[in-house]
Design a protein around this motif. Structure first.
Motif: not given
Ligand code: G
Ligand code: MN
Length: 303
Positions: A82, A139, A168, A198-199, A219, A255
């Motif tokens: 990343e 991202r 992302e 993401d997140d 993720k 993550e």
């Protein structure tokens, strides 16, 4: 509202300060009003300085791209990297992305920052196996970053091929203008770019966004990972996301893997890829190249 003489003794100053109060009133309420406060001036100044510094940093190419490995939890191999943007400010040291990305987004500079980072030559994980394609993550800078990887078994930096790139996306991107956003995501996908969410799990309605676009990867946000050993709710949530991923055919990455205990619990829940300080923090290109050369497709933690 700005009042003389406290907020200004001449029309220019008074109008300027009233304007700042107006700006704040608009930002904070509909049909409301605000009195000028000197703190507004300080904030506006600080923001203006940040904007100027950002412009200079972009022009002088001060931004750095650091890379953090995404690691197979079964073999310990580095699968991809990343890319995370870092801003070493000449006077104030490292500025956290959370401080400057919002300004970069508001001013539109984010597009240029993203492009220059995507164009940066990127290190390539060497997997030893022909089938494992290195891939890195560019991202949308929702909290930072950018860039790439490509080519089989090359240790030097190269410009990324589209299908070596993974973007992302956070769900805030899908909140508004979602037709335009999904059309853009589909166009990127058609180029071969991979799209991750993401997140995952932290927003209002992550699940519904899974139907708005066929993501390649989810993720799991680190808030569900950092206490997984001590929190059975986090375990249940990770289990559910892993199962969701396998039903929908979406890859899952955890993550914020920081400890051996995190790792063990993630494995127990069937999670097969992770990222976090246990393996490596984000590091400059040179350090990551050394790490990859040393690792050569073997277990990260054994290297
Ligand atoms: O989830 P998101 O991609 O927004 O987070 C990226 C940030 O998380 C980066 O700033 C990175 O340095 C940080 N990060 C990476 N690994 C870990 C970790 O194991 N623990 C914590 N607390 N932060 C991490
Ligand atoms: Mn992330």
């Amino acid at each position: 509202m700005a009042l003389a003489p406290g907020d200004g003794e001449d029309p220019d100053r008074l109008l300027k300060n009233a304007d700042m109060a107006l700006y704040r009133a608009k930002a904070e309420s509909k049909g409301g009003f605000r009195f000028f406060e000197s703190e507004m001036d300080a904030r506006v100044q600080a923001r203006r300085r940040l904007e100027m510094d950002l412009r200079a940093a972009l022009k002088d190419e001060i931004f750095e791209v650091h890379y953090q490995p995404l690691v197979s939890l079964t073999t310990g191999e580095v699968r991809s990297l990343e890319a995370l943007i870092r801003w070493p400010h000449p006077e104030h040291g490292m500025i956290p992305p959370s401080d400057f990305i919002p300004v970069a987004e508001e001013t539109g500079m984010i597009a240029q920052i993203g492009l220059s980072c995507c164009a940066a030559p990127a290190p390539t994980p060497r997997n030893g196996r022909r089938t494992s394609r290195s891939r890195s993550i560019c991202r949308r800078c929702s909290s930072e970053r950018q860039s790439a990887a490509s080519g089989p078994g090359r240790a030097e930096g190269r410009r990324p091929a589209a299908d070596a790139l993974e973007l992302e996306i956070t769900e805030t991107l899908l909140l508004d203008k979602s037709d335009l956003v999904t059309a853009t995501l589909h166009a990127l996908r058609a180029l071969g770019v991979h799209i991750s969410m993401d997140d995952f799990g932290t927003g209002y309605s992550s699940l519904s966004y899974l139907r708005s676009f066929p993501f390649d990867k989810i993720k799991i946000d680190r808030s569900f990972v950092h206490d997984i050993g001590a929190n059975i709710d986090s375990q249940a949530i990770v289990r559910a996301i892993v199962s969701l991923g396998s039903s929908l055919g979406i890859k899952i990455t955890a993550e914020g893997v920081e400890t051996e205990s995190d790792l063990a619990y993630l494995k127990a829940e069937g999670c097969t890829e992770g990222q976090g300080y246990l393996f490596s923090k984000a590091q400059p290109q040179k350090a990551i190249l050394a790490l990859l050369a040393n690792q050569r497709g073997k277990d990260m933690r054994a290297a």
